[in-house]
Design an enzyme around this catalytic site. Structure first.
Site, mmCIF file in Angstrom:
data_model
loop_
_atom_site.group_PDB
_atom_site.id
_atom_site.type_symbol
_atom_site.label_atom_id
_atom_site.label_comp_id
_atom_site.label_asym_id
_atom_site.label_seq_id
_atom_site.Cartn_x
_atom_site.Cartn_y
_atom_site.Cartn_z
ATOM 1 N N CYS A 117 -5.706 0.332 -4.428
ATOM 2 C CA CYS A 117 -5.603 -0.019 -5.851
ATOM 3 C C CYS A 117 -5.941 -1.485 -6.120
ATOM 4 C CB CYS A 117 -4.200 0.287 -6.333
ATOM 5 S SG CYS A 117 -2.941 -0.457 -5.303
ATOM 6 N N PHE A 128 -12.375 4.148 -6.670
ATOM 7 C CA PHE A 128 -11.518 4.486 -5.528
ATOM 8 C C PHE A 128 -12.334 5.022 -4.347
ATOM 9 C CE2 PHE A 128 -7.123 5.627 -4.094
ATOM 10 C CZ PHE A 128 -6.600 4.376 -4.405
ATOM 11 N N GLU A 175 -12.036 2.898 -12.497
ATOM 12 C CA GLU A 175 -11.662 2.817 -11.081
ATOM 13 C C GLU A 175 -12.395 3.913 -10.314
ATOM 14 O OE1 GLU A 175 -7.709 4.156 -9.867
ATOM 15 O OE2 GLU A 175 -7.524 2.318 -8.688
ATOM 16 N N GLU A 180 3.329 2.272 -10.793
ATOM 17 C CA GLU A 180 2.327 1.423 -10.122
ATOM 18 C C GLU A 180 1.030 2.201 -10.167
ATOM 19 O OE1 GLU A 180 2.576 -1.544 -8.945
ATOM 20 O OE2 GLU A 180 4.713 -1.881 -8.640
ATOM 21 N N LYS A 192 8.750 12.686 -2.858
ATOM 22 C CA LYS A 192 7.617 13.618 -2.794
ATOM 23 C C LYS A 192 6.356 12.871 -2.366
ATOM 24 C CE LYS A 192 4.353 15.255 -5.500
ATOM 25 N NZ LYS A 192 3.341 15.428 -4.446
HETATM 26 P P1 NAD Z 1 -2.417 10.869 -8.290
HETATM 27 O O1 NAD Z 1 -1.919 10.354 -9.582
HETATM 28 O O2 NAD Z 1 -3.376 12.003 -8.318
HETATM 29 O O3 NAD Z 1 -1.206 11.401 -7.404
HETATM 30 C C1 NAD Z 1 -0.135 10.561 -7.006
HETATM 31 C C2 NAD Z 1 1.084 11.409 -6.744
HETATM 32 O O4 NAD Z 1 1.472 12.041 -7.954
HETATM 33 C C3 NAD Z 1 0.886 12.531 -5.725
HETATM 34 O O5 NAD Z 1 2.075 12.694 -4.989
HETATM 35 C C4 NAD Z 1 0.643 13.746 -6.609
HETATM 36 O O6 NAD Z 1 1.008 14.971 -6.014
HETATM 37 C C5 NAD Z 1 1.562 13.433 -7.786
HETATM 38 N N1 NAD Z 1 1.146 14.051 -9.043
HETATM 39 C C6 NAD Z 1 -0.113 14.375 -9.433
HETATM 40 N N2 NAD Z 1 -0.075 14.902 -10.680
HETATM 41 C C7 NAD Z 1 1.222 14.897 -11.066
HETATM 42 C C8 NAD Z 1 1.899 15.282 -12.249
HETATM 43 N N3 NAD Z 1 1.223 15.813 -13.283
HETATM 44 N N4 NAD Z 1 3.230 15.111 -12.333
HETATM 45 C C9 NAD Z 1 3.909 14.564 -11.297
HETATM 46 N N5 NAD Z 1 3.333 14.180 -10.140
HETATM 47 C C10 NAD Z 1 2.000 14.335 -10.034
HETATM 48 O O7 NAD Z 1 -2.984 9.632 -7.482
HETATM 49 P P2 NAD Z 1 -3.640 9.635 -6.041
HETATM 50 O O8 NAD Z 1 -5.011 10.200 -6.169
HETATM 51 O O9 NAD Z 1 -2.696 10.243 -5.052
HETATM 52 O O10 NAD Z 1 -3.702 8.079 -5.701
HETATM 53 C C11 NAD Z 1 -4.749 7.268 -6.085
HETATM 54 C C12 NAD Z 1 -4.342 6.453 -7.286
HETATM 55 O O11 NAD Z 1 -3.169 5.723 -7.010
HETATM 56 C C13 NAD Z 1 -5.378 5.407 -7.646
HETATM 57 O O12 NAD Z 1 -5.554 5.380 -9.039
HETATM 58 C C14 NAD Z 1 -4.748 4.106 -7.172
HETATM 59 O O13 NAD Z 1 -5.197 2.960 -7.836
HETATM 60 C C15 NAD Z 1 -3.310 4.376 -7.402
HETATM 61 N N6 NAD Z 1 -2.479 3.501 -6.567
HETATM 62 C C16 NAD Z 1 -1.805 2.472 -7.143
HETATM 63 C C17 NAD Z 1 -1.031 1.605 -6.365
HETATM 64 C C18 NAD Z 1 -0.280 0.457 -6.963
HETATM 65 O O14 NAD Z 1 0.578 -0.071 -6.282
HETATM 66 N N7 NAD Z 1 -0.552 0.061 -8.195
HETATM 67 C C19 NAD Z 1 -0.971 1.803 -4.982
HETATM 68 C C20 NAD Z 1 -1.678 2.857 -4.426
HETATM 69 C C21 NAD Z 1 -2.413 3.714 -5.228
#
Ligand code: NAD
Length: 494
Positions: free
Chosen positions: A298, A400, A398, A264, A188
């Protein structure tokens, strides 16, 4: 200038196609016939309509993955799995230009940065294709009356949930090891960046993967992500995204079948510059480690600590280099593109207001760029805050976005304590010409990756993952093999 860029024929043709879900080798419309818009963050224009998968679509995708695993994929030889993965890597390479263009349109990132992402995808599939034939168990000479051995088995069906900041690259960090280990997958992508994953689906079909080995469903966290997380027939969730969602997934897991979960998550990484650092090298790196991907990464060094004696010199250089960064539409290939959407823009602006209200000094940036050709997108220049109070929200949380907080320090003992004073522990950096100080820092800092005199170095072969609230489990390298297999112990009594 973006207006003069011509998209490749393949990109144009793909954008015209109606988008569907990839379930059991077929492109199918979502059962409820609902769609949402993919928006180009550079100009706020709709690029495509994306299917919104609800729980019944997720059920079909998971069912397909289970059938495929039980009836076929687990009997396919490792050599065949490897060759399918090598073929997929070749196809990604063949269509790299299209994938770059789609990523740039959907995410806003500069084309050259999208090219870096696609190179990383190709390397990941090739690296893990090599692993498919090398997943070994062990024998244990503990008894003369028994043969005792272990074997690493696939988990079964894995749900892969990825964010929008490095859409296809992070998808490949998960898909490649999951497939090499013999699992079937339901991928997804983020609802903000679905296009490259859907295009990858076409390449997966062309490579000849059996139907149902990789299913791709698009949609929001709610309902699509939640349905995947709560599903009883999934053996593992591999998630990259915010710490908030990671914690939600962990809670859900307690109420569902106990799946394996790897996370992650977010970061607020300290970047520590000692007075004996090579200032020339710091100057070349600091604006990138603060603002790469418009701060939507991140691992960025978003908390900078500079030893007092060189503080003014380093800050002057940071301001100078940051002001040189070009900002524009991704297709113009600037240094930095826009923020991903209006919500993220507001989120970042709220932090900027909070920093000002709490007394941090805004040194540069902090506002929307309103030049004529940028005004429809979510553009913001590099933003630098100076402070001496580690309790500020902008220092602890964070953001971002292209916002870095800088502070001066006196001694090693003081800065290591401040560097570790964070709920996060994804990465850390240290700049010094003293190897003993650098290695002391690497030992003392609570972070999953430490860069000494550098930043943001990655390789598919090198484990990556966070400490503390930055996650659970390490991706890449041999570590990812452990994430996507389970170890069985066998006692054969003579
Ligand atoms: P997010 O948590 O909002 O969403 C990530 C994914 O999860 C998306 O596909 C979203 O549709 C899905 N999602 C959202 N809510 C959900 C739920 N309740 N249940 C299941 N799936 C759900 O994050 P984002 O805004 O897409 O990404 C930014 C974040 O990701 C930042 O905090 C960043 O630090 C982190 N990030 C971490 C890494 C790493 O390797 N540690 C890499 C990239 C991004």
């Amino acid at each position: 200038m973006s207006h003069s860029f011509t998209l490749s024929d393949k990109t144009i043709a793909f954008l015209k196609e109606p988008k569907k879900l990839l379930i059991h080798g077929q492109w199918v419309a979502p059962l409820n016939k609902q769609y949402f818009a993919a928006i180009n963050p550079s100009n706020n224009q709709e690029i495509s309509q994306i299917p919104l998968a609800e729980s019944s679509d997720v059920d079909h995708a998971v069912d397909s993955a289970n059938k495929s695993f039980e009836n076929h994929w687990k009997t396919v030889s490792a050599v065949e799995k490897a060759s399918l993965m090598f073929r997929l890597a070749d196809l990604i390479e063949r269509d790299q230009q299209t994938l770059m263009e789609l990523e740039t349109l959907d995410n806003g990132k500069p084309l050259s940065k999208a090219q870096y992402d696609m190179d990383a995808c190709i390397h990941h599939f090739r690296y893990y294709a090599g692993w498919a034939t090398k997943i070994e168990g062990a024998t244990y000479p503990v008894s003369k009356d028994a043969l005792v051995y272990t074997q690493k088995e696939p988990l079964g069906v894995v749900g892969l949930i990825v964010p929008w900041n490095f859409p296809l690259m992070i998808a490949s960090w998960k898909l490649a090891p999951a497939l090499a280990c013999g699992n079937c997958c339901v991928l997804k992508p983020s609802e903000k960046t679905s296009l490259s994953a859907l295009y990858l689906g076409k390449l997966i079909q062309e490579a000849g993967f059996p139907k149902g080995v990789v299913n791709i469903i698009t949609g929001n966290g709610n309902p699509t992500g939640i349905a995947l997380v709560r599903h009883q027939q999934i053996d593992k969730i591999s998630f990259t995204g915010s710490t908030k969602t990671g914690k939600f997934i962990s809670q859900q897991n307690a109420h569902s079948t106990l799946k394996r979960v790897s996370l992650e998550l977010g970061g607020k990484s300290p970047n520590v510059i000692f007075s004996d650092a090579d200032i020339e090298k710091v100057t070349q790196s600091l604006h990138w480690s603060s603002f790469y991907n418009t701060g939507q990464e991140c691992t960025l060094g978003s908390r900078v600590f500079i030893q007092k004696t060189i503080f003014d010199q380093v800050i002057d250089q940071l301001i100078k280099q940051s002001k040189k960064l070009s900002i524009g539409h991704g297709l113009e290939n600037p240094d930095l593109g826009p923020l991903i959407d209006q919500g993220q823009f507001k989120h970042v602006m709220d932090y900027i207001k909070s920093g000002q209200n709490e007394g941090a000094e805004l040194i540069c940036g902090g506002h929307r760029l309103n030049d004529k050709h940028l005004k429809d997108g979510y553009f913001m220049g590099p933003t630098i805050f100076s402070h001496q109070n580690d309790r500020l929200k902008i220092v602890n949380e964070e953001i971002f976005g292209p916002v870095v907080v800088v502070s001066s320090f006196d001694s090693y003992d003081q800065v290591i304590q401040r560097a570790n004073d964070s709920p996060y522990g994804l990465a850390a950096g240290v700049w010094t010409q003293s190897h003993s100080k650098a290695l002391q820092f690497a030992n003392d800092v609570k972070a999953g990756t430490v860069w000494i005199n550098g930043w943001d170095q990655f390789s598919p072969a090198v484990p990556f993952g966070g400490f503390k609230d930055s996650g659970i489990g390490k991706e890449m390298g041999k570590s990812a093999i452990d994430l996507y297999t389970q170890e069985k112990t066998v006692w054969l009594n003579y």
